[in-house]
Design a protein around this motif. Sequence first.
Motif, PDB file in Angstrom:
ATOM      1  N   MET A  78      -0.226  -6.868  -6.684  1.00  0.00           N
ATOM      2  CA  MET A  78      -0.830  -5.621  -7.150  1.00  0.00           C
ATOM      3  C   MET A  78       0.180  -4.492  -7.322  1.00  0.00           C
ATOM      4  O   MET A  78      -0.214  -3.341  -7.508  1.00  0.00           O
ATOM      5  CB  MET A  78      -1.885  -5.182  -6.149  1.00  0.00           C
ATOM      6  CG  MET A  78      -2.960  -6.229  -6.027  1.00  0.00           C
ATOM      7  SD  MET A  78      -4.230  -5.713  -4.929  1.00  0.00           S
ATOM      8  CE  MET A  78      -5.425  -6.976  -5.272  1.00  0.00           C
ATOM      9  N   ARG A 321     -17.568  -6.864   1.995  1.00  0.00           N
ATOM     10  CA  ARG A 321     -16.225  -6.292   2.117  1.00  0.00           C
ATOM     11  C   ARG A 321     -15.261  -6.909   1.099  1.00  0.00           C
ATOM     12  O   ARG A 321     -14.530  -6.202   0.417  1.00  0.00           O
ATOM     13  CB  ARG A 321     -15.734  -6.503   3.560  1.00  0.00           C
ATOM     14  CG  ARG A 321     -14.234  -6.417   3.780  1.00  0.00           C
ATOM     15  CD  ARG A 321     -13.667  -5.023   3.511  1.00  0.00           C
ATOM     16  NE  ARG A 321     -12.214  -5.044   3.644  1.00  0.00           N
ATOM     17  CZ  ARG A 321     -11.376  -5.357   2.661  1.00  0.00           C
ATOM     18  NH1 ARG A 321     -11.830  -5.594   1.439  1.00  0.00           N
ATOM     19  NH2 ARG A 321     -10.083  -5.389   2.877  1.00  0.00           N
ATOM     20  N   ASN A 325     -12.420  -5.490  -3.953  1.00  0.00           N
ATOM     21  CA  ASN A 325     -11.286  -5.544  -4.869  1.00  0.00           C
ATOM     22  C   ASN A 325     -11.744  -5.851  -6.302  1.00  0.00           C
ATOM     23  O   ASN A 325     -11.425  -5.126  -7.249  1.00  0.00           O
ATOM     24  CB  ASN A 325     -10.278  -6.584  -4.353  1.00  0.00           C
ATOM     25  CG  ASN A 325      -9.034  -6.652  -5.202  1.00  0.00           C
ATOM     26  OD1 ASN A 325      -8.655  -5.678  -5.849  1.00  0.00           O
ATOM     27  ND2 ASN A 325      -8.402  -7.805  -5.225  1.00  0.00           N
ATOM     28  N   LYS A 336      -4.359   2.236  -7.306  1.00  0.00           N
ATOM     29  CA  LYS A 336      -4.623   1.408  -6.127  1.00  0.00           C
ATOM     30  C   LYS A 336      -3.442   1.530  -5.186  1.00  0.00           C
ATOM     31  O   LYS A 336      -2.335   1.155  -5.542  1.00  0.00           O
ATOM     32  CB  LYS A 336      -4.762  -0.043  -6.622  1.00  0.00           C
ATOM     33  CG  LYS A 336      -5.450  -0.959  -5.674  1.00  0.00           C
ATOM     34  CD  LYS A 336      -5.770  -2.270  -6.366  1.00  0.00           C
ATOM     35  CE  LYS A 336      -6.441  -3.222  -5.426  1.00  0.00           C
ATOM     36  NZ  LYS A 336      -7.664  -2.756  -4.813  1.00  0.00           N
ATOM     37  N   TYR A 369     -11.368   1.500   1.603  1.00  0.00           N
ATOM     38  CA  TYR A 369     -11.743   0.396   2.486  1.00  0.00           C
ATOM     39  C   TYR A 369     -10.467  -0.197   3.049  1.00  0.00           C
ATOM     40  O   TYR A 369      -9.370   0.233   2.669  1.00  0.00           O
ATOM     41  CB  TYR A 369     -12.556  -0.672   1.745  1.00  0.00           C
ATOM     42  CG  TYR A 369     -11.883  -1.272   0.526  1.00  0.00           C
ATOM     43  CD1 TYR A 369     -12.021  -0.683  -0.726  1.00  0.00           C
ATOM     44  CD2 TYR A 369     -11.116  -2.431   0.628  1.00  0.00           C
ATOM     45  CE1 TYR A 369     -11.422  -1.236  -1.845  1.00  0.00           C
ATOM     46  CE2 TYR A 369     -10.511  -2.987  -0.495  1.00  0.00           C
ATOM     47  CZ  TYR A 369     -10.659  -2.383  -1.730  1.00  0.00           C
ATOM     48  OH  TYR A 369     -10.064  -2.923  -2.841  1.00  0.00           O
ATOM     49  N   HIS A 378      -6.897   0.804   2.034  1.00  0.00           N
ATOM     50  CA  HIS A 378      -6.755   0.566   0.596  1.00  0.00           C
ATOM     51  C   HIS A 378      -7.410   1.737  -0.134  1.00  0.00           C
ATOM     52  O   HIS A 378      -8.625   1.884  -0.121  1.00  0.00           O
ATOM     53  CB  HIS A 378      -7.415  -0.749   0.196  1.00  0.00           C
ATOM     54  CG  HIS A 378      -6.755  -1.955   0.811  1.00  0.00           C
ATOM     55  ND1 HIS A 378      -5.392  -2.136   0.814  1.00  0.00           N
ATOM     56  CD2 HIS A 378      -7.262  -3.043   1.440  1.00  0.00           C
ATOM     57  CE1 HIS A 378      -5.091  -3.276   1.411  1.00  0.00           C
ATOM     58  NE2 HIS A 378      -6.202  -3.847   1.808  1.00  0.00           N
ATOM     59  N   GLU A 409       0.660  -4.096   3.102  1.00  0.00           N
ATOM     60  CA  GLU A 409       0.619  -5.560   2.954  1.00  0.00           C
ATOM     61  C   GLU A 409       0.758  -6.024   1.517  1.00  0.00           C
ATOM     62  O   GLU A 409       0.878  -7.217   1.284  1.00  0.00           O
ATOM     63  CB  GLU A 409      -0.689  -6.107   3.549  1.00  0.00           C
ATOM     64  CG  GLU A 409      -1.934  -5.491   2.908  1.00  0.00           C
ATOM     65  CD  GLU A 409      -3.242  -6.156   3.316  1.00  0.00           C
ATOM     66  OE1 GLU A 409      -3.236  -7.025   4.191  1.00  0.00           O
ATOM     67  OE2 GLU A 409      -4.278  -5.788   2.722  1.00  0.00           O
ATOM     68  N   HIS A 410       0.728  -5.126   0.549  1.00  0.00           N
ATOM     69  CA  HIS A 410       0.852  -5.573  -0.844  1.00  0.00           C
ATOM     70  C   HIS A 410       2.300  -5.566  -1.325  1.00  0.00           C
ATOM     71  O   HIS A 410       2.627  -6.237  -2.288  1.00  0.00           O
ATOM     72  CB  HIS A 410       0.014  -4.688  -1.779  1.00  0.00           C
ATOM     73  CG  HIS A 410      -1.468  -4.803  -1.542  1.00  0.00           C
ATOM     74  ND1 HIS A 410      -2.390  -4.047  -2.214  1.00  0.00           N
ATOM     75  CD2 HIS A 410      -2.189  -5.576  -0.697  1.00  0.00           C
ATOM     76  CE1 HIS A 410      -3.620  -4.346  -1.791  1.00  0.00           C
ATOM     77  NE2 HIS A 410      -3.516  -5.269  -0.865  1.00  0.00           N
TER      78      HIS A 410
HETATM   79  C1  MLT Z   1      -8.181  -6.538   0.337  1.00  0.00           C
HETATM   80  O1  MLT Z   1      -8.051  -6.240   1.509  1.00  0.00           O
HETATM   81  O2  MLT Z   1      -9.295  -6.691  -0.179  1.00  0.00           O
HETATM   82  C2  MLT Z   1      -6.957  -6.807  -0.460  1.00  0.00           C
HETATM   83  O3  MLT Z   1      -5.825  -6.339   0.164  1.00  0.00           O
HETATM   84  C3  MLT Z   1      -7.049  -6.375  -1.888  1.00  0.00           C
HETATM   85  C4  MLT Z   1      -7.356  -4.927  -2.122  1.00  0.00           C
HETATM   86  O4  MLT Z   1      -6.608  -4.044  -1.730  1.00  0.00           O
HETATM   87  O5  MLT Z   1      -8.326  -4.625  -2.781  1.00  0.00           O
END
Ligand code: MLT
Length: 453
Positions: A78, A321, A325, A336, A369, A378, A409-410
Amino acid sequence: VSVDGDRLAARLAAIVGAAHVVTDPALKSLYEHDATGRFSGSSRLVVRPGNVEEVAETLAACSRSGAAVVPQGGHTGMVGGGTPRDGEVVLSLGRLQALGEIDRAASQVTVGAGVTLERLQLQAAAGGLDFPLDHGARSAATVGGMVATDAGGHLALRYGTMRALTAGVEAVLIDGRIVTRLGGLLKDNAGLDLPELLIGSEGILAVITRARLRLVPARRRRATALFAVADLDTALAVLDRLRAATPSLEALDYFEETGLRRVCERLGLAPPFSRSHPVYLVAECAADVDPSEQLLAAADIVEESAIATDAAARKALWRFREAHNETVRSLGVPLKLDVSVPVGAVPVFERDVRTLVEDVEPDAELILYGHLGDGNVHVNVIGAGEAADTLEDLILRAAADRGGSISAEHGVGLAKSSWLDLCRSETEISLMRDIKRVFDPGGILSPGRVLRE
Ligand code: MLT
Ligand code: ZN
């Protein structure tokens, strides 16, 4: 295709077979767009080696011709880390599918870079073990990219990120030399740990071709709770309660009213509770005996709750949850931002972000979220329009000001390389540049990713 491009394509075809060098624009385009819709480029060609020797010869050939190369895994990134910029060679690791036997004595397994997270999870489960990392892109994300980005997901709360789960790697240097350390020794302090340096290096130092991964005993019983709470401060109190009540807490993710409404609209789902609430938590425990009792430790401070123990019902709770995305993506190209802050600072950071969006672009829709237990937020802004760049800068600064990181984490990729100095010192960045030069003197491996050109 330039003459030189033709020549490189021919050389690569001699290494990997003509069927695995893609130059046709329509086929190439499958490798040229990232998962957010924000990054894309027209690649010079796509090459798909089938084993480590072919990766080595491919990199050596690119190196000799000075062609920039970007390694690509499951294509779920991403931040533009694995998406080509114009003219770059895409090195797809998708054919590195070897999945080793489980080594029970070590509780480890060696897998090829192209193995998906889901396949790895199934292989571990067949051996009575778990690979304890999970996220929504499990069916597409591959091990090589997950090691390269130090991927996280929702189980990091208990088991850490890929770094904690990686016991060794095999990788190819840009000149074609291969570094192999797949022994998986728990104790091995013989000098600098070069493979360790590759975890989280996002393809700027070497190309990961295999990884030695740690497994854990499969927990027989799982329980998942969906809690509705009044605010994020209460959410943190829930975390505190659950931690005190049980060592079996694996995940504490969160989402909010706006995101849930969008998810339900998109999937045609009924909302989980009769009333709407500001914040929702997904908590999961896993143990050898049914851990659902332990999830009740927070019962008196939540507004409503639902607890599930069978796989289908648990999956249905997670769906609220995990669908965030894809739902955000379906609304357009979002701004994002994956950031982390100290866990206790999540409420104040969210307030910062809301204020910034309201001040800069009040018409934009903000969907927040993430993995609350990890302080991993995020941030998704839809409809930011021309204000996107300004907001990006302000939000990343806000995360850093609260003691956080611009990337949780991305990864940094192309997206955030200009902001690395918000959370790494000048000395650290200059050491990173020195290390990059040692591994890749010509600067042709994932140029511009992580370290701005
Ligand atoms: C998540 O936690 O759903 C993933 O890291 C992808 C996002 O950020 O949408
Ligand atoms: Zn995430």
